[in-house]
Design an enzyme around this catalytic site. Sequence first.
Site, PDB file in Angstrom:
ATOM      1  N   GLY A  77       0.854  -1.190   0.000  1.00  0.00           N
ATOM      2  CA  GLY A  77       0.000   0.000   0.000  1.00  0.00           C
ATOM      3  C   GLY A  77       0.887   1.236   0.000  1.00  0.00           C
ATOM      4  O   GLY A  77       2.054   1.179  -0.392  1.00  0.00           O
ATOM      5  N   ARG A  78       0.338   2.342   0.509  1.00  0.00           N
ATOM      6  CA  ARG A  78       1.095   3.603   0.502  1.00  0.00           C
ATOM      7  C   ARG A  78       2.463   3.459   1.166  1.00  0.00           C
ATOM      8  O   ARG A  78       3.479   3.886   0.639  1.00  0.00           O
ATOM      9  CB  ARG A  78       0.346   4.681   1.269  1.00  0.00           C
ATOM     10  CG  ARG A  78      -0.858   5.255   0.580  1.00  0.00           C
ATOM     11  CD  ARG A  78      -1.355   6.442   1.408  1.00  0.00           C
ATOM     12  NE  ARG A  78      -2.669   6.859   1.007  1.00  0.00           N
ATOM     13  CZ  ARG A  78      -3.790   6.315   1.463  1.00  0.00           C
ATOM     14  NH1 ARG A  78      -3.746   5.340   2.365  1.00  0.00           N
ATOM     15  NH2 ARG A  78      -4.963   6.728   1.037  1.00  0.00           N
ATOM     16  N   ILE A  79       2.469   2.872   2.372  1.00  0.00           N
ATOM     17  CA  ILE A  79       3.727   2.817   3.130  1.00  0.00           C
ATOM     18  C   ILE A  79       4.690   1.809   2.498  1.00  0.00           C
ATOM     19  O   ILE A  79       5.884   2.104   2.340  1.00  0.00           O
ATOM     20  CB  ILE A  79       3.451   2.511   4.623  1.00  0.00           C
ATOM     21  CG1 ILE A  79       2.631   3.659   5.237  1.00  0.00           C
ATOM     22  CG2 ILE A  79       4.761   2.320   5.402  1.00  0.00           C
ATOM     23  CD1 ILE A  79       2.116   3.407   6.640  1.00  0.00           C
ATOM     24  N   GLU A  96       1.071  -3.628  23.470  1.00  0.00           N
ATOM     25  CA  GLU A  96       1.842  -2.405  23.684  1.00  0.00           C
ATOM     26  C   GLU A  96       1.321  -1.756  24.960  1.00  0.00           C
ATOM     27  O   GLU A  96       0.093  -1.616  25.084  1.00  0.00           O
ATOM     28  CB  GLU A  96       1.691  -1.450  22.505  1.00  0.00           C
ATOM     29  CG  GLU A  96       2.340  -1.995  21.248  1.00  0.00           C
ATOM     30  CD  GLU A  96       2.256  -1.064  20.043  1.00  0.00           C
ATOM     31  OE1 GLU A  96       1.699   0.050  20.182  1.00  0.00           O
ATOM     32  OE2 GLU A  96       2.738  -1.443  18.972  1.00  0.00           O
ATOM     33  N   HIS A 153       6.672   2.021  19.166  1.00  0.00           N
ATOM     34  CA  HIS A 153       5.674   2.484  18.190  1.00  0.00           C
ATOM     35  C   HIS A 153       5.923   3.955  17.803  1.00  0.00           C
ATOM     36  O   HIS A 153       5.087   4.825  18.078  1.00  0.00           O
ATOM     37  CB  HIS A 153       4.253   2.288  18.732  1.00  0.00           C
ATOM     38  CG  HIS A 153       3.221   2.192  17.647  1.00  0.00           C
ATOM     39  ND1 HIS A 153       2.081   1.436  17.755  1.00  0.00           N
ATOM     40  CD2 HIS A 153       3.139   2.776  16.416  1.00  0.00           C
ATOM     41  CE1 HIS A 153       1.345   1.558  16.655  1.00  0.00           C
ATOM     42  NE2 HIS A 153       1.966   2.385  15.822  1.00  0.00           N
ATOM     43  N   THR A 207       6.861  -2.500  10.901  1.00  0.00           N
ATOM     44  CA  THR A 207       6.356  -1.169  11.278  1.00  0.00           C
ATOM     45  C   THR A 207       4.831  -1.131  11.138  1.00  0.00           C
ATOM     46  O   THR A 207       4.247  -0.049  11.098  1.00  0.00           O
ATOM     47  CB  THR A 207       6.973  -0.049  10.400  1.00  0.00           C
ATOM     48  OG1 THR A 207       6.804  -0.410   9.027  1.00  0.00           O
ATOM     49  CG2 THR A 207       8.437   0.161  10.705  1.00  0.00           C
ATOM     50  N   ARG A 228       1.713  -3.615  12.585  1.00  0.00           N
ATOM     51  CA  ARG A 228       1.060  -3.822  13.882  1.00  0.00           C
ATOM     52  C   ARG A 228       1.661  -5.066  14.515  1.00  0.00           C
ATOM     53  O   ARG A 228       1.969  -6.043  13.821  1.00  0.00           O
ATOM     54  CB  ARG A 228      -0.450  -4.026  13.710  1.00  0.00           C
ATOM     55  CG  ARG A 228      -1.243  -2.745  13.503  1.00  0.00           C
ATOM     56  CD  ARG A 228      -1.264  -1.861  14.752  1.00  0.00           C
ATOM     57  NE  ARG A 228      -2.081  -0.676  14.583  1.00  0.00           N
ATOM     58  CZ  ARG A 228      -1.634   0.513  14.145  1.00  0.00           C
ATOM     59  NH1 ARG A 228      -0.358   0.667  13.820  1.00  0.00           N
ATOM     60  NH2 ARG A 228      -2.460   1.543  14.041  1.00  0.00           N
TER      61      ARG A 228
END
Length: 324
Positions: A158-160, A265, A284, A234, A236
Amino acid sequence: MSHPKIFITRLIPGPGLALVQKHFPNADIWPAEMPPTREQLLAKIRGMDGLLCLLTERIDAELMDAAGPQLKVISSMSVGMDHIDIPAATARGIPVGNTPGVLTDATADQAFALLLAAARRLVEGVDYIRDGKWTTWHPQLLLGADLTGATLGIVGFGRIGQAVAKRAQGFDMQVLYHSPNAEPAYGAQAVDLDTLLRESDFVSINVPLTEKTRHLVNAEFLAKMKPTAVLVNTARGGVLDQTALYNALKSNQIFAAALDVTDPEPLPMDSPLLELKNCIIVPHLGSASYKTRNMMSKLAAENLIAGLKGERLPNCVNVSVYRS
Ligand code: DGY
């Protein structure tokens, strides 16, 4: 609506806060460093027209019902939506907003920072000095992996994921990706997951957490990676089975891992992952740059304000609410 009731679950960065307060000076903002507990949130949400939350809050059907039928909008200062029950919001006609796009570059930068840090053993180097072990330059000291010319496999394009591929071009890396329906970009080549794991020197996880991707990175996945490979997550924490990762790192089945995210977390201090030198973990921080967090807060505020005015959210994840 002249005086809508709004709850904001933490003090968000300046631009978003200023925007909300300009429109709604009476917004109720949780002032503490720690997020509200579940009980506090259930109590606070009662009678609210709008909610601006973070990824630390679980926003489910129970919470929406506790708010009451007047709840008009849920805006999260995050791109990830795994903390929100989207079908429950949609069933209640509540638009949910998120903050995509503005954190793409910061998160891709973080993926690369972690990739380099794990490959070149930066944290071990810092510890080495702090522990007083630096006595001389040594030809075999803390040797790591080269990025230049290596193969990077991106799971989730996707974008990342694409922004990670863009950065890899600067390191002359060959880029493979696995992502259903994603078009090639930045010279990356689409392959099946087994090929990606077999051929990659670095594997970057960039998929959202869904029921399909939970524990995608498990013992079987890790066993298919090269023994020299580096894994970076990076996305989840829930995408990765941490016990399987511990076993793979401990037995040198893979070279190293670098995690921006964990499950849960914060990571409990007795997590065995914290004992491993070949595992870097940061709390995070993917989107943690001043500029990015400012943009996220502004976008979250814009979603909230639009929802309260009965307008379409600039970034709505459940657009089907507008069809009914
Ligand atoms: C998000 O917005 O979902 C990111 O994980 C925050 O860094």
